[in-house]
Design a protein around this motif. Structure first.
Motif, PDB file in Angstrom:
ATOM      1  N   PRO A   1       0.908  -1.156  -0.038  1.00  0.00           N
ATOM      2  CA  PRO A   1       0.004   0.198  -0.019  1.00  0.00           C
ATOM      3  C   PRO A   1       1.012   1.190   0.110  1.00  0.00           C
ATOM      4  CG  PRO A   1       0.081  -1.080   2.133  1.00  0.00           C
ATOM      5  CD  PRO A   1       0.671  -2.037   1.246  1.00  0.00           C
ATOM      6  N   VAL A   2       0.459   2.290  -0.571  1.00  0.00           N
ATOM      7  CA  VAL A   2       1.076   3.684  -0.882  1.00  0.00           C
ATOM      8  C   VAL A   2       0.584   4.660   0.000  1.00  0.00           C
ATOM      9  CG1 VAL A   2       2.179   5.267  -2.314  1.00  0.00           C
ATOM     10  CG2 VAL A   2       1.985   2.912  -2.890  1.00  0.00           C
ATOM     11  N   ILE A   3       1.212   5.436   0.771  1.00  0.00           N
ATOM     12  CA  ILE A   3       1.020   6.326   1.492  1.00  0.00           C
ATOM     13  C   ILE A   3       1.358   7.672   0.786  1.00  0.00           C
ATOM     14  CG2 ILE A   3       1.275   8.013   3.530  1.00  0.00           C
ATOM     15  CD1 ILE A   3       1.576   5.524   5.529  1.00  0.00           C
ATOM     16  N   GLY A   4       0.692   8.613   0.506  1.00  0.00           N
ATOM     17  CA  GLY A   4       1.092  10.143  -0.186  1.00  0.00           C
ATOM     18  C   GLY A   4       1.395  11.036   0.866  1.00  0.00           C
ATOM     19  N   TYR A   5       2.479  11.542   0.668  1.00  0.00           N
ATOM     20  CA  TYR A   5       2.847  12.488   1.780  1.00  0.00           C
ATOM     21  C   TYR A   5       3.393  14.019   1.413  1.00  0.00           C
ATOM     22  CZ  TYR A   5       5.747  14.081   5.843  1.00  0.00           C
ATOM     23  OH  TYR A   5       6.160  14.717   7.170  1.00  0.00           O
ATOM     24  N   LEU A   6       2.451  14.835   1.726  1.00  0.00           N
ATOM     25  CA  LEU A   6       2.399  16.132   1.071  1.00  0.00           C
ATOM     26  C   LEU A   6       3.485  17.066   1.815  1.00  0.00           C
ATOM     27  CD1 LEU A   6       1.475  18.138  -1.124  1.00  0.00           C
ATOM     28  CD2 LEU A   6      -0.547  18.569   0.060  1.00  0.00           C
ATOM     29  N   GLY A   7       4.512  17.342   1.470  1.00  0.00           N
ATOM     30  CA  GLY A   7       5.222  18.180   2.464  1.00  0.00           C
ATOM     31  C   GLY A   7       5.610  19.765   1.935  1.00  0.00           C
ATOM     32  N   SER A   8       5.454  20.695   2.835  1.00  0.00           N
ATOM     33  CA  SER A   8       5.571  21.991   2.285  1.00  0.00           C
ATOM     34  C   SER A   8       6.889  22.492   2.285  1.00  0.00           C
ATOM     35  CB  SER A   8       4.838  22.875   3.682  1.00  0.00           C
ATOM     36  OG  SER A   8       5.411  23.015   4.711  1.00  0.00           O
ATOM     37  N   GLU A   9       7.813  21.709   2.546  1.00  0.00           N
ATOM     38  CA  GLU A   9       9.156  22.118   2.616  1.00  0.00           C
ATOM     39  C   GLU A   9      10.105  21.195   1.786  1.00  0.00           C
ATOM     40  OE1 GLU A   9      10.393  24.691   3.422  1.00  0.00           O
ATOM     41  OE2 GLU A   9       8.834  25.663   4.623  1.00  0.00           O
ATOM     42  N   THR A  10      11.250  20.684   2.244  1.00  0.00           N
ATOM     43  CA  THR A  10      12.294  19.642   1.621  1.00  0.00           C
ATOM     44  C   THR A  10      12.332  18.422   2.883  1.00  0.00           C
ATOM     45  OG1 THR A  10      14.080  20.497   2.578  1.00  0.00           O
ATOM     46  CG2 THR A  10      13.156  21.559   0.588  1.00  0.00           C
ATOM     47  N   PRO A  11      12.770  17.547   2.277  1.00  0.00           N
ATOM     48  CA  PRO A  11      13.163  16.387   3.134  1.00  0.00           C
ATOM     49  C   PRO A  11      14.209  16.475   4.112  1.00  0.00           C
ATOM     50  CG  PRO A  11      13.794  15.755   0.924  1.00  0.00           C
ATOM     51  CD  PRO A  11      13.079  17.008   0.592  1.00  0.00           C
ATOM     52  N   GLU A  12      15.176  17.432   3.684  1.00  0.00           N
ATOM     53  CA  GLU A  12      16.122  17.972   4.618  1.00  0.00           C
ATOM     54  C   GLU A  12      15.611  18.753   5.923  1.00  0.00           C
ATOM     55  OE1 GLU A  12      17.795  16.601   0.784  1.00  0.00           O
ATOM     56  OE2 GLU A  12      16.281  18.414   1.355  1.00  0.00           O
ATOM     57  N   ARG A  13      14.715  19.525   5.730  1.00  0.00           N
ATOM     58  CA  ARG A  13      14.279  20.421   6.535  1.00  0.00           C
ATOM     59  C   ARG A  13      13.433  19.661   7.531  1.00  0.00           C
ATOM     60  NH1 ARG A  13      13.244  24.688   2.487  1.00  0.00           N
ATOM     61  NH2 ARG A  13      15.010  25.657   2.201  1.00  0.00           N
ATOM     62  N   ALA A  14      12.700  18.712   6.707  1.00  0.00           N
ATOM     63  CA  ALA A  14      11.644  18.051   7.610  1.00  0.00           C
ATOM     64  C   ALA A  14      12.216  16.620   8.301  1.00  0.00           C
ATOM     65  CB  ALA A  14      10.521  17.636   6.661  1.00  0.00           C
ATOM     66  N   ALA A  15      13.534  16.513   8.253  1.00  0.00           N
ATOM     67  CA  ALA A  15      14.267  15.249   8.425  1.00  0.00           C
ATOM     68  C   ALA A  15      13.692  14.765   9.918  1.00  0.00           C
ATOM     69  CB  ALA A  15      15.562  15.308   8.530  1.00  0.00           C
ATOM     70  N   SER A  16      13.817  15.570  11.077  1.00  0.00           N
ATOM     71  CA  SER A  16      13.525  15.070  12.463  1.00  0.00           C
ATOM     72  C   SER A  16      11.965  14.815  12.570  1.00  0.00           C
ATOM     73  CB  SER A  16      13.680  16.257  13.360  1.00  0.00           C
ATOM     74  OG  SER A  16      13.304  17.467  13.266  1.00  0.00           O
ATOM     75  N   ARG A  17      11.116  15.674  12.012  1.00  0.00           N
ATOM     76  CA  ARG A  17       9.686  15.401  11.716  1.00  0.00           C
ATOM     77  C   ARG A  17       9.333  13.949  11.211  1.00  0.00           C
ATOM     78  NH1 ARG A  17      11.125  20.617  12.203  1.00  0.00           N
ATOM     79  NH2 ARG A  17       9.460  22.022  13.297  1.00  0.00           N
ATOM     80  N   LEU A  18      10.180  13.797   9.998  1.00  0.00           N
ATOM     81  CA  LEU A  18       9.930  12.429   9.333  1.00  0.00           C
ATOM     82  C   LEU A  18      10.182  11.277  10.060  1.00  0.00           C
ATOM     83  CD1 LEU A  18      11.255  13.394   5.499  1.00  0.00           C
ATOM     84  CD2 LEU A  18       8.880  12.662   6.358  1.00  0.00           C
ATOM     85  N   GLU A  19      11.215  11.542  10.900  1.00  0.00           N
ATOM     86  CA  GLU A  19      11.628  10.386  11.770  1.00  0.00           C
ATOM     87  C   GLU A  19      10.631  10.067  12.644  1.00  0.00           C
ATOM     88  OE1 GLU A  19      15.188   9.320  15.140  1.00  0.00           O
ATOM     89  OE2 GLU A  19      15.344  11.325  14.141  1.00  0.00           O
ATOM     90  N   ALA A  20       9.970  11.219  13.278  1.00  0.00           N
ATOM     91  CA  ALA A  20       8.964  11.115  14.383  1.00  0.00           C
ATOM     92  C   ALA A  20       7.600  10.326  13.461  1.00  0.00           C
ATOM     93  CB  ALA A  20       8.544  12.486  15.041  1.00  0.00           C
ATOM     94  N   PHE A  21       7.349  10.703  12.519  1.00  0.00           N
ATOM     95  CA  PHE A  21       6.350  10.323  11.622  1.00  0.00           C
ATOM     96  C   PHE A  21       6.477   8.529  11.242  1.00  0.00           C
ATOM     97  CE2 PHE A  21       4.567   8.698   7.432  1.00  0.00           C
ATOM     98  CZ  PHE A  21       3.124   9.002   7.613  1.00  0.00           C
ATOM     99  N   ARG A  22       7.565   8.169  11.020  1.00  0.00           N
ATOM    100  CA  ARG A  22       7.971   6.986  10.455  1.00  0.00           C
ATOM    101  C   ARG A  22       7.795   6.095  12.056  1.00  0.00           C
ATOM    102  NH1 ARG A  22      12.113   9.115   6.716  1.00  0.00           N
ATOM    103  NH2 ARG A  22      11.341   8.601   4.797  1.00  0.00           N
ATOM    104  N   GLY A  23       8.302   6.605  13.049  1.00  0.00           N
ATOM    105  CA  GLY A  23       8.087   6.113  14.371  1.00  0.00           C
ATOM    106  C   GLY A  23       6.870   5.562  14.618  1.00  0.00           C
ATOM    107  N   GLY A  24       5.836   6.786  14.539  1.00  0.00           N
ATOM    108  CA  GLY A  24       4.261   6.209  14.733  1.00  0.00           C
ATOM    109  C   GLY A  24       3.767   5.255  13.773  1.00  0.00           C
TER     110      GLY A  24
END
Length: 329
Positions: free
Chosen positions: A31-54
């Motif tokens: 299954p595929v999750i669509g992730y709509l980010g307002s910034e870049t993966p570099e700026r969102a790195a810590s938030r992406l880590e938290a999202f993947r943890g959840g």
């Protein structure tokens, strides 16, 4: 010889690395999750880590149990609607809209059927994202830190730092859907505190230099940032600029004092993004958005950087130091 060739042909094909069509058809599709980010993966790195943890808390690990299709707007909010429509038309199972009101509003406009998980700082009812927190109805649910509501408290904290000042400056991103309501609240709070308020606008990084020098030209001692992902994701850059110009400032994100800025007061983004990941996993398991109440992460954290205060030549009052969750020395 002909019968022997026919018998060993499929085995030879498999050994040679050519997978027969019938075998390919049985391969599982993630299954595929669509992730709509307002910034870049570099700026969102810590938030992406938290999202993947959840997400992992619900048994979904990226690449093993689920795929994630990312679209990034690089801070340009006007790109979000087209990126949201692109994701919605790509066959995704869930659409994740983290990073504030501009993202979730673009996601909501793109689809009325795909389940959407939002993460934001504003009030989702006031913004019209959902009708009710307990039963969101529609195809949206998510999490809010209500950090937009604490912009007034940042003004009060800066007032504690400069109790005799007649005026302070606030920074606002005019493209944010919550800009007008935050400014209205800050003006009301300033009136109560007996302060004149100078409103400074910035929606591009090339405006940050002027933003950092304007308060001194106006004769005000400090700058208060409104809640906005555009500022939060650029905390390190802002910390460098205000430090260079000797400007005491307070933002919503802990990343700002960690990078050398003076103060931050806002919601814990690691909690909100982790909860967004958790909800995305539950939706993948078949739960419906209408059955998942909007979660409010009410913890608000105060970070104070004593080293920055010394460098700026200001003294943090005991009232701030005693109530700070983290004091950087």
């Amino acid at each position: 010889m002909r019968r022997r060739a026919i018998l060993i042909g499929p085995v030879t094909a498999l050994i040679g690395g050519v997978i027969p069509r019938a075998v390919r058809a049985r391969a599982p599709t993630l299954p595929v999750i669509g992730y709509l980010g307002s910034e870049t993966p570099e700026r969102a790195a810590s938030r992406l880590e938290a999202f993947r943890g959840g997400l992992a808390d619900t048994g979904f690990v990226e690449g093993r149990d689920v795929a994630i299709a990312f679209r990034w707007a690089d801070g340009r909010y006007e790109r979000l609607p087209a990126l949201a429509k692109e994701l919605a038309g790509s066959g995704i199972a869930v659409l994740v809209a983290p990073g504030g009101a501009p993202v979730v509003l673009a996601a909501r406009a793109a689809t009325e059927t795909i389940p959407i998980v939002f993460e934001m700082g504003g009030d989702p009812v006031v913004l019209g994202v959902v009708d009710d927190l307990a039963r969101p109805r529609g195809n949206l649910t998510g999490v809010s830190s209500l950090s937009v509501e604490v912009s007034n408290k940042r003004l009060e904290l800066m007032r504690e730092l400069f109790p005799t000042s007649a005026a302070l400056a606030v920074a606002v991103n005019p493209t944010s859907p919550t800009a007008s309501s935050q400014v209205a609240g800050l003006r009301a709070s300033a009136g109560t505190l007996g302060l004149q308020l100078h409103v400074l606008e910035a929606s591009r990084e090339d405006e940050f230099e002027t933003l950092s020098t304007a308060p001194r030209r106006l004769g005000v001692p400090g700058l208060v940032f409104t809640s906005d992902p555009f500022f939060a994701y650029r905390s390190a850059h802002l910390a460098i600029l205000v430090s260079r110009h000797g400007l005491p400032a307070i933002t919503q994100s802990r990343d700002f004092p960690i990078a050398g800025g003076l103060l931050s007061y806002g919601g814990d983004f690691t909690q909100t993004h982790r909860q967004a990941g958790h909800y995305a996993g539950r939706l993948l398991r078949g739960e419906k958005p209408r059955d998942l109440p909007v979660q409010l992460v009410t913890k608000v954290e105060l970070f104070a950087n004593v080293r920055a205060a010394t460098r700026l030549g200001v003294t943090l009052p005991p009232s701030i130091l005693s109530s700070a969750d983290v004091v950087i020395e």
